[in-house]
Scaffold this active site. Structure first.
Site, PDB file in Angstrom:
ATOM      1  N   ASP A 177       0.818  -1.210   0.000  1.00  0.00           N
ATOM      2  CA  ASP A 177       0.000   0.000   0.000  1.00  0.00           C
ATOM      3  C   ASP A 177       0.853   1.261   0.000  1.00  0.00           C
ATOM      4  O   ASP A 177       2.084   1.201  -0.078  1.00  0.00           O
ATOM      5  CB  ASP A 177      -0.932  -0.039   1.213  1.00  0.00           C
ATOM      6  N   VAL A 213      -2.063   7.430  -7.998  1.00  0.00           N
ATOM      7  CA  VAL A 213      -1.823   8.852  -7.785  1.00  0.00           C
ATOM      8  C   VAL A 213      -0.647   9.367  -8.607  1.00  0.00           C
ATOM      9  O   VAL A 213      -0.608  10.546  -8.970  1.00  0.00           O
ATOM     10  CB  VAL A 213      -1.596   9.169  -6.297  1.00  0.00           C
ATOM     11  N   ASP A 214       0.326   8.519  -8.894  1.00  0.00           N
ATOM     12  CA  ASP A 214       1.496   8.953  -9.657  1.00  0.00           C
ATOM     13  C   ASP A 214       1.571   8.233 -11.004  1.00  0.00           C
ATOM     14  O   ASP A 214       2.654   8.008 -11.525  1.00  0.00           O
ATOM     15  CB  ASP A 214       2.774   8.718  -8.850  1.00  0.00           C
ATOM     16  N   ARG A 228      -2.121  -0.731  -8.794  1.00  0.00           N
ATOM     17  CA  ARG A 228      -3.432  -0.121  -8.680  1.00  0.00           C
ATOM     18  C   ARG A 228      -3.452   1.167  -9.503  1.00  0.00           C
ATOM     19  O   ARG A 228      -2.543   1.993  -9.430  1.00  0.00           O
ATOM     20  CB  ARG A 228      -3.747   0.194  -7.227  1.00  0.00           C
ATOM     21  N   ASP A 232      -9.911   3.445  -3.980  1.00  0.00           N
ATOM     22  CA  ASP A 232     -10.570   2.229  -3.494  1.00  0.00           C
ATOM     23  C   ASP A 232     -11.969   2.058  -4.082  1.00  0.00           C
ATOM     24  O   ASP A 232     -12.718   3.024  -4.247  1.00  0.00           O
ATOM     25  CB  ASP A 232     -10.683   2.273  -1.967  1.00  0.00           C
TER      26      ASP A 232
END
Length: 511
Positions: A177, A213-214, A228, A232
């Site tokens: 994570d 996110v990146d 991912r 979520d």
């Protein structure tokens, strides 16, 4: 809240193979020809992490979506047993993964992880042994930060120690994570765990969970077995379709050894209808997403179990070619002219180059100017730029940009390009498609509306000559529709799908 382990990830050479295929009577469009012809060849030339894992998307069960932190040794062993007795293991769901909250709140005096003594008094090695004895592989969770999302000991600064502990416990999968980091980018924090896992000598699948996110689809190919791509998931139509749409444009980045991960399955959770569960499972399978069940198997109904056990849909997901299906048509306009006008309002970065068209315009401009210029030109499908070396920190100034009309994509982690995805509209009808091994195709008719719709997928949308005879099979009805030419049309329930496998007639003649 998804995490992952070390993987056999594929780097593709910058070679573009311009082979023209005369495969039966099929004539794929440029994007399909590039993927179909170049992908298998490039895999053979690739430099990859040598763990040999995730050659097809991983399948299994994960504790988070239903149980969250409410896990313990007894309930988790019952999940292992149910995966076996319900036939899920034999259907391919072979990874049993514990998410957050398995570990104690403190490390040992030697700095090693230990299992929560109240939840798992026998320890993680005993859990791994139990899963292995039942024919499963065993996975655990951590985070590329100082603490997990639930505030428990994570792996930043402990990569070597934790990887060695996982190997000692005979763990097969790490979900990694992105919570409670030191502020550095995922590009900095994830490779050390990859290296530590590989150094153990034990094959451990590395499932990265930095939530997209990146833009991991642009850099994670040599780092993880899956990454991912979104936030979520929840068990609602809105969440599932939003995540699906976010993941769809990233399809050029998926390939054997490394997959886009739109989060775990919610099939069987919440208040999803049977049609919504079928849609969710079908789309995740066709997008070559990891298929990780997140439901409580103690209370699963027969309808949900039948969905998860649909071997024909699973075969699409596990297809050896490994090309992610994506949207090839949308009804989000009254006619094709309207669709083209509305079609693009964003651009997506991907690892690779464009070709098979011509350069519309070439000049020095910033990346922002290039995106605006391409969006304003209906003919422009994407662009590459002079210093496309994947270093996004050095892309502020003007560079030589080439706006392209072509729409074939060739994977190459050393090059960054941008392209225009298909549109998304609430309530639209859509056709999704992708090639399968053996010159076959999967075709999905998707009805986003609240009314029953009749949807047609033409051979032209899929990439087949109009007069080509194709054997068509309905993968939910498990029924052959015979040989069709030109198109397949079917009624589709609200929030539902129809999924077809198209096969050249010659394959059946040979059989």
């Amino acid at each position: 809240h998804s995490r992952s382990s070390a993987g056999n990830l594929r780097r593709f050479k910058s070679t573009t193979i311009r082979a023209r295929a005369t495969m039966l009577t099929l004539t794929p469009p440029r994007w399909l020809l590039a993927v179909w012809v170049t992908l298998p060849a490039l895999i053979q030339q690739s430099n990859s992490l040598d763990n040999g894992l995730a050659r097809t998307p991983q399948m299994g069960w994960n504790s988070w979506n239903y149980f969250g932190c409410n896990i313990n040794e007894e309930s988790m062993k019952s999940m292992v047993e149910l995966l076996e007795t319900l036939g899920l293991r034999d259907a391919g769901y072979t990874y049993f993964n514990l998410d957050d909250c398995w570990m104690a709140s403190q490390r040992t005096p030697e700095g090693k992880w230990q299992a929560d003594p109240d939840r798992f008094p026998s320890g993680m090695k005993a859990m791994a042994d139990f899963a292995h004895a039942k024919g499963f592989k065993f996975g655990l969770y951590s985070s590329a930060g100082y603490a997990t999302c639930q505030g428990l000991p994570a792996s930043l600064g402990y990569e070597t120690t934790d990887a060695e502990t996982l190997a000692e416990w005979t763990v097969d999968y790490l979900k990694y994570d992105n919570c409670n980091s030191d502020g550095t980018t995922p590009e900095v924090r994830y490779p050390p765990m990859r290296d530590a896992l590989n150094a153990t000598g034990r094959p451990i699948l590395f499932s990265m969970c930095e939530w997209g996110v990146d833009q991991p689809s642009t850099w994670a190919t040599p780092v993880g077995n899956s990454w991912r791509t979104t936030g979520d998931i929840t068990a609602t139509w809105e969440s599932i379709t939003t995540i699906m749409d976010d993941n769809e444009p990233l399809w050029p980045s998926a390939a054997p050894g490394g997959w886009n991960d739109p989060d775990m399955l919610e099939v069987g959770n919440g208040a999803l209808t049977e049609d919504e569960n079928k849609m969710h499972f079908s789309m995740w399978a066709a997008m070559k997403a990891p298929l990780l069940i997140g439901a409580d198997l103690r209370n699963i109904d027969n309808s949900t179990l039948d969905i998860l056990l649909n071997q024909e849909i699973i075969e699409v997901n596990q297809d050896a070619l490994g090309v992610q299906a994506h949207k090839v048509w949308s009804s989000s306009g009254n006619n094709q002219v309207d669709i083209e006008k509305q079609r693009f309002n964003t651009m997506v970065m991907f690892q690779g180059s464009l070709g098979e068209g011509h350069i519309i315009r070439e000049e020095a401009m910033t990346l922002t100017e290039a995106q605006q210029a391409c969006l304003a030109l209906s003919e422009c499908r994407g662009f590459t730029y002079e210093n496309s070396n994947g270093d996004q920190t050095a892309q502020e100034g003007k560079q030589l940009v080439a706006l392209w009309s072509g729409d074939d994509f060739v994977r190459d982690p050393s090059v960054t390009s941008y392209y225009k995805p298909m549109p998304t509209a609430s309530g639209a009808n859509e056709v999704w498609a992708g090639p399968l091994d053996g010159h076959e195709f999967v075709v999905i008719l998707l009805n986003r509306s609240n009314e029953t719709a009749t949807i047609t997928a033409t051979w032209a949308m899929v990439g087949i000559e109009d007069d080509t005879p194709m054997h068509v099979r309905d993968l939910w009805a498990h029924r052959d529709l015979g040989v069709l030419r030109g198109d397949v049309t079917h009624s589709v329930n609200p929030h539902g799908v129809q999924v077809f496998r198209l096969s050249p007639v010659a394959l059946f003649a040979d059989a």
